[in-house]
Design an enzyme around this catalytic site. Structure first.
Site, PDB file in Angstrom:
ATOM      1  CG  HIS A 134       1.441  -0.355  -6.504  1.00 13.37           C
ATOM      2  ND1 HIS A 134       1.932   0.486  -7.443  1.00 13.37           N
ATOM      3  CD2 HIS A 134       1.264   0.386  -5.386  1.00 13.37           C
ATOM      4  CE1 HIS A 134       2.071   1.692  -6.917  1.00 13.37           C
ATOM      5  NE2 HIS A 134       1.656   1.661  -5.665  1.00 13.37           N
TER       6      HIS A 134
HETATM    7  C1  UD1 Z   1       2.425   1.915  -0.555  1.00 10.34           C
HETATM    8  C2  UD1 Z   1       1.694   3.265  -0.572  1.00 10.34           C
HETATM    9  C3  UD1 Z   1       1.474   3.701  -2.012  1.00 10.34           C
HETATM   10  C4  UD1 Z   1       2.774   3.656  -2.800  1.00 10.34           C
HETATM   11  C5  UD1 Z   1       3.366   2.271  -2.700  1.00 10.34           C
HETATM   12  C6  UD1 Z   1       4.663   2.131  -3.481  1.00 10.34           C
HETATM   13  C7  UD1 Z   1       0.149   3.560   1.345  1.00 10.34           C
HETATM   14  C8  UD1 Z   1      -1.259   3.551   1.788  1.00 10.34           C
HETATM   15  N1  UD1 Z   1       0.381   3.159   0.070  1.00 10.34           N
HETATM   16  O1  UD1 Z   1       1.542   0.939  -1.093  1.00 10.34           O
HETATM   17  O2  UD1 Z   1       0.968   5.018  -2.021  1.00 10.34           O
HETATM   18  O3  UD1 Z   1       2.520   3.985  -4.160  1.00 10.34           O
HETATM   19  O4  UD1 Z   1       3.602   1.993  -1.320  1.00 10.34           O
HETATM   20  O5  UD1 Z   1       5.115   0.811  -3.459  1.00 10.34           O
HETATM   21  O6  UD1 Z   1       1.016   3.909   2.115  1.00 10.34           O
HETATM   22  N2  UD1 Z   1       4.828  -5.648   0.793  1.00 10.34           N
HETATM   23  C9  UD1 Z   1       5.913  -6.495   0.727  1.00 10.34           C
HETATM   24  N3  UD1 Z   1       7.143  -5.977   0.947  1.00 10.34           N
HETATM   25  C10 UD1 Z   1       7.337  -4.665   1.234  1.00 10.34           C
HETATM   26  C11 UD1 Z   1       6.221  -3.822   1.312  1.00 10.34           C
HETATM   27  C12 UD1 Z   1       4.980  -4.314   1.085  1.00 10.34           C
HETATM   28  O7  UD1 Z   1       5.789  -7.678   0.474  1.00 10.34           O
HETATM   29  O8  UD1 Z   1       8.490  -4.254   1.393  1.00 10.34           O
HETATM   30  C13 UD1 Z   1       3.486  -6.185   0.511  1.00 10.34           C
HETATM   31  C14 UD1 Z   1       2.822  -6.812   1.695  1.00 10.34           C
HETATM   32  O9  UD1 Z   1       2.158  -7.884   1.177  1.00 10.34           O
HETATM   33  C15 UD1 Z   1       1.844  -5.763   2.141  1.00 10.34           C
HETATM   34  C16 UD1 Z   1       1.473  -5.074   0.864  1.00 10.34           C
HETATM   35  O10 UD1 Z   1       2.654  -5.153   0.059  1.00 10.34           O
HETATM   36  O11 UD1 Z   1       0.775  -6.323   2.800  1.00 10.34           O
HETATM   37  C17 UD1 Z   1       1.069  -3.655   1.021  1.00 10.34           C
HETATM   38  O12 UD1 Z   1       2.142  -2.859   1.495  1.00 10.34           O
HETATM   39  P1  UD1 Z   1       1.882  -1.363   2.026  1.00 10.34           P
HETATM   40  O13 UD1 Z   1       3.136  -0.713   2.398  1.00 10.34           O
HETATM   41  O14 UD1 Z   1       0.804  -1.360   3.017  1.00 10.34           O
HETATM   42  O15 UD1 Z   1       1.295  -0.603   0.773  1.00 10.34           O
HETATM   43  P2  UD1 Z   1       1.736  -0.611  -0.762  1.00 10.34           P
HETATM   44  O16 UD1 Z   1       0.714  -1.346  -1.506  1.00 10.34           O
HETATM   45  O17 UD1 Z   1       3.156  -0.998  -0.975  1.00 10.34           O
END
Ligand code: UD1
Length: 367
Positions: free
Chosen positions: A204
């Site tokens: 991820h």
């Molecule tokens: C975040 C953390 C990462 C951690 C990971 C665990 C940062 C920069 N990164 O990454 O260090 O290892 O969480 O999961 O903070 N999304 C959903 N549902 C959710 C959350 C996210 O669909 O509940 C999707 C959305 O499409 C979103 C994408 O994931 O655009 C990215 O989410 P984001 O929280 O920005 O970062 P992660 O990739 O989850």
């Protein structure tokens, strides 16, 4: 009583908060407030962990959600402004390296509230990684830096960090080494798996999901392995697969896609796997704790000891290398237990108590 304000927001925070929260609840000296930024909002990336770790509903949930990083962090800062002035905590605890971590650290530092960073000092030595910037920002303004490993301590010393650096061990090791409770239903049984006959994969990190060539190479490698691959798909990855037109690569018979699973189910999947393939720092660490070989589909890792001791190999996002390393999984030649002895939470709370006592003594002297 001292008031701790815990800041969480994303999946990797719940398993770090749990050992500290429960240990602090056992003692009367702590009042605890939990503030959830809502960076993660999907049930199985957030809410599900509250039940799994017997944590209360957070006192605050900002509901920030996804978005460009600056917007995400900016929105969090606006909300912290109110919470910190209302709660007036004695200390703020932030965990790991996410955007919620960095936002919480900036907010506490700007409000002159003592700040403790749990999982301080880890480095991947590449500022293009969003988590690396979060680590650097957070450590730069933390008063108490709780390091999981000696390497983390050395990193902070090399950077001449001015905070108080403490080697306490890893809090997730506390959970894995000390928890007797296990889920009643076995996911390995439910999926019809046999121990040692499958691989467990996760992917991820932005470097892989945002880069179509890397994602394609990784998915092709999973499809080309010699045993079934169990692959819980993070929503970010699912979205990237669709956006990059790679859906067909997930149709391989060899790859079993499942929804993200809970912490103990993940541990069971790791413990029984022939090898683990991952870009998640948490999963690399957990594979080491279970002494299961790990192939890292990233270019570097902050858990370098697991590579040095032979438990993990760095393949990078390269199809042939991933296949080759996974088929011949590395068996570690030494197990130093570099993540500590399972008493990190106790050390963190004792050190924090001493620190706050010194701070209030210094305040009295000034009066
Ligand atoms: C975040 C953390 C990462 C951690 C990971 C665990 C940062 C920069 N990164 O990454 O260090 O290892 O969480 O999961 O903070 N999304 C959903 N549902 C959710 C959350 C996210 O669909 O509940 C999707 C959305 O499409 C979103 C994408 O994931 O655009 C990215 O989410 P984001 O929280 O920005 O970062 P992660 O990739 O989850």
């Amino acid at each position: 009583m001292h008031k701790i304000l815990h800041i969480i927001g994303a999946r990797p925070h719940f398993m770090k908060l749990a050992p500290i929260y429960h240990r602090a609840q056992e003692k009367e000296r702590w009042q605890q407030v939990i503030c959830h930024t809502g960076q993660h909002y999907d049930f199985n990336l957030s809410e599900a962990f509250l039940g799994e770790f017997d944590l209360p509903q957070p006192d605050y949930n900002f509901g920030i959600g996804s978005g460009p990083h600056l917007l995400q962090i900016g929105r969090m800062l606006l909300k912290f402004n109110n919470v910190l002035s209302e709660e007036k905590p004695d200390i703020v605890f932030v965990y790991g390296d996410t955007n919620s971590t960095a936002a919480g650290a900036i907010a506490a530092a700007k409000c002159n509230i003592p700040l403790a960073h749990i999982e301080a000092g880890l480095r991947e030595h590449d500022k293009s990684i969003p988590e690396e910037v979060n680590k650097l920002l957070t450590d730069a303004v933390s008063d108490l830096l709780f390091c999981p490993t000696q390497t983390a301590v050395d990193n902070l010393r090399n950077e001449r960090n001015e905070g108080r650096v403490h080697l306490v061990g890893d809090v997730v090791a506390d959970l894995i080494l000390n928890t007797r409770h296990r889920p009643e239903t076995s996911i390995v049984d439910a999926l019809g798996l046999t121990a040692g006959r499958y691989y467990f994969a996760t992917c991820h990190r932005a470097a892989n999901t945002d880069n179509p060539a890397n994602l394609k190479a990784i998915l092709s490698a999973l499809a080309g392995l010699d045993a079934e691959v169990i692959f819980p798909v993070h929503p970010r990855t699912a979205e990237a697969v669709r956006a990059h037109g790679l859906t067909d690569l997930l149709k391989s018979k060899n790859v079993r896609l499942i929804d993200p699973v809970g912490f103990w189910q993940t541990q069971e999947c790791i413990r029984n796997a022939r090898a683990v393939i991952t870009d998640s720092g948490g999963v690399i660490k957990e594979a080491y704790l279970h002494q299961v070989p790990c192939v890292i589909i990233d270019r570097q890792t902050e858990w370098i000891e697991s590579v040095q001791e032979g438990w993990a190999q760095i393949a990078g996002p390269h199809c042939d290398t991933i296949i080759q390393m996974t088929r011949k999984p590395a068996q570690g030649h030494v197990y130093s237990a570099f993540l500590g002895d399972g008493n990190a939470a106790e050390r963190i709370l004792n050190t924090t108590f001493t620190f706050l006592a010194e701070e209030s003594h210094a305040d009295e002297m000034e009066l």
